[in-house]
Design an enzyme around this catalytic site. Sequence first.
Site, PDB file in Angstrom:
ATOM      1  N   GLU A   1     -10.419   4.000   3.997  1.00  0.00           N
ATOM      2  CA  GLU A   1      -9.522   4.939   3.031  1.00  0.00           C
ATOM      3  C   GLU A   1      -9.891   4.603   1.540  1.00  0.00           C
ATOM      4  OE1 GLU A   1      -5.230   4.304   3.753  1.00  0.00           O
ATOM      5  OE2 GLU A   1      -5.175   5.495   5.554  1.00  0.00           O
TER       6      GLU A   1
ATOM      7  N   ASP B   1       0.879  -1.290   0.012  1.00  0.00           N
ATOM      8  CA  ASP B   1      -0.078   0.151   0.110  1.00  0.00           C
ATOM      9  C   ASP B   1       0.901   1.176   0.111  1.00  0.00           C
ATOM     10  OD1 ASP B   1      -2.464   1.250  -0.206  1.00  0.00           O
ATOM     11  OD2 ASP B   1      -2.561   1.609   2.041  1.00  0.00           O
TER      12      ASP B   1
ATOM     13  N   THR C   1      -8.877  -5.622   3.821  1.00  0.00           N
ATOM     14  CA  THR C   1      -8.817  -4.661   2.732  1.00  0.00           C
ATOM     15  C   THR C   1      -9.704  -5.217   1.689  1.00  0.00           C
ATOM     16  OG1 THR C   1      -6.346  -4.251   3.095  1.00  0.00           O
ATOM     17  CG2 THR C   1      -7.110  -3.760   0.933  1.00  0.00           C
TER      18      THR C   1
ATOM     19  N   GLU D   1      -9.164   4.408  -1.868  1.00  0.00           N
ATOM     20  CA  GLU D   1      -7.997   4.129  -2.867  1.00  0.00           C
ATOM     21  C   GLU D   1      -8.553   3.332  -4.194  1.00  0.00           C
ATOM     22  OE1 GLU D   1      -4.526   2.577  -0.948  1.00  0.00           O
ATOM     23  OE2 GLU D   1      -5.480   3.393   1.119  1.00  0.00           O
TER      24      GLU D   1
ATOM     25  N   LYS E   1      -3.687  -1.785   9.976  1.00  0.00           N
ATOM     26  CA  LYS E   1      -4.032  -1.955   8.514  1.00  0.00           C
ATOM     27  C   LYS E   1      -4.394  -3.410   8.249  1.00  0.00           C
ATOM     28  CE  LYS E   1      -3.005   2.505   7.378  1.00  0.00           C
ATOM     29  NZ  LYS E   1      -3.845   3.029   6.631  1.00  0.00           N
TER      30      LYS E   1
ATOM     31  N   GLU F   1      -9.950  12.421   8.097  1.00  0.00           N
ATOM     32  CA  GLU F   1      -9.851  13.981   7.381  1.00  0.00           C
ATOM     33  C   GLU F   1     -11.182  14.405   7.487  1.00  0.00           C
ATOM     34  OE1 GLU F   1      -7.336  13.610   3.442  1.00  0.00           O
ATOM     35  OE2 GLU F   1      -8.152  11.597   4.143  1.00  0.00           O
TER      36      GLU F   1
ATOM     37  N   ASP G   1      -8.932   0.500   2.356  1.00  0.00           N
ATOM     38  CA  ASP G   1      -7.850   0.015   3.201  1.00  0.00           C
ATOM     39  C   ASP G   1      -8.420   0.383   4.629  1.00  0.00           C
ATOM     40  OD1 ASP G   1      -5.515  -0.391   4.593  1.00  0.00           O
ATOM     41  OD2 ASP G   1      -4.626   1.259   4.178  1.00  0.00           O
TER      42      ASP G   1
ATOM     43  N   ARG H   1      -7.382   3.908  13.203  1.00  0.00           N
ATOM     44  CA  ARG H   1      -6.478   5.047  13.504  1.00  0.00           C
ATOM     45  C   ARG H   1      -5.889   4.971  15.079  1.00  0.00           C
ATOM     46  NH1 ARG H   1      -5.518   6.048   8.486  1.00  0.00           N
ATOM     47  NH2 ARG H   1      -7.549   6.438   7.250  1.00  0.00           N
TER      48      ARG H   1
HETATM   49 MN    MN Z   1      -3.932   3.102   2.477  1.00  0.00          MN
END
Ligand code: MN
Length: 426
Positions: free
Chosen positions: A204, A131, A260, A206, A256, A366, A236, A240
Amino acid sequence: MSKLIRSWVESANSHETPFPLNNLPYGVFSTKDLDARCGVAIGDLILDVSTLEAKGLIKATTFPLCQEARWNSLMEAGSQVWSKFRMRLVELLIEGGETSLSANRHLREQVLIDADKARLHLPLKVAEYTDFYSGKHHATNVGTLLRGPENPLPPNWLHLPIGYNGRSSSVVVSGTDVQRPWGQLKSPEFDTPIFTPSRRFDIELEMGAIVGTASSGPITVAEADDNIFGYVLLNDWSARDIQAWEYHPLGPFQAKATATSISPWIVTKAALEPFRTSTPEREKDLLPHLVEPKPLLYNVALEVELKPEGSVATTLSATNMDQLYFSSAQQLAHHTTSGCPMSVGDLLGTGTISGPTKNERGSLLELSWGGKEPIDLGNGISRTFVEDGDTLTLRGNALGEGYRIGFGDCAGKVVAAASDPYKRKS
Ligand code: MN
């Protein structure tokens, strides 16, 4: 810009379908009557190419390519065979083309399956999973949250695509539930670390590039682009709070490793060809071996949707793959610089894709600005991070003239953490 190529499969000619003849993405499906096998999405239907090949109607090589429930054999056959195979599918499905399938009602009914009746599986055996972290707005936002706005990007960031080696065993197909992970974390309220279900579980947005041609030494960016077979959407999942505690100094690990998710259809590089676009202007000159020889990104509109259990879905974010600072080809080239061998079926995550504005952010970290600004979903519901029962869905579309190239949803529902996994063992 290229136009819709019409098929005799009527549903493939709709402006709305993600799967016109221009797309022809590769998946693996099963039904209550059929074992898992290779299929190609066309309109509302799935073409059973394993059966067509077994009947001798697809012969791109002297050996079989579609008799296992994965697409690795086609990838291994090499890029000339990729083209030949795709051309054969077009011959069979194009309006006014060869009639061996279109004119044979019995065969049509046997090999064209209602997509509604199919269950989708992982489309490939993922060899290894890496990743990257090549979304500049994402890296800037995360850097600002962690270190402040002075120097949000690490000093290497503009010079190379940062990445870490993940786990192929964690890759699951869209539709697979994701269980909230346990882990060790250290929150400001506690003096010592605790072992607990993650409280800041995140997504995430992606894309993932699939390596179709192996390499055993450093390759150029142009060679890397040639070696990529296709792309999927990729989520992903990221804890956190576990990540914040564990990542010094070797980077993400257990945060992580839960899951996925990838979308079920591999959209080939051939289907995306009309949508090529360049990476953004360089802020620092790259070393020559990482310079793009031609446009290597794609214009793919992306969005994230969140649906709480029993409530309506809300679009959280919308952005585009063209926001990436490094392309998958640059990432793959960089991956090989040390001599690292790459295998057929390697999956390379792009890194979270965020755009410059708030509603273009590709993670809840975010969107909620580190959990400080809850996101209002209406109906009295708000979120900072993902809650149990939430379904998160990624969507991607390349928009052509009167048609689109869709990826199929990349969805996952988060289910509650297990009871303490160590309790019964102590
Ligand atoms: Mn990632």
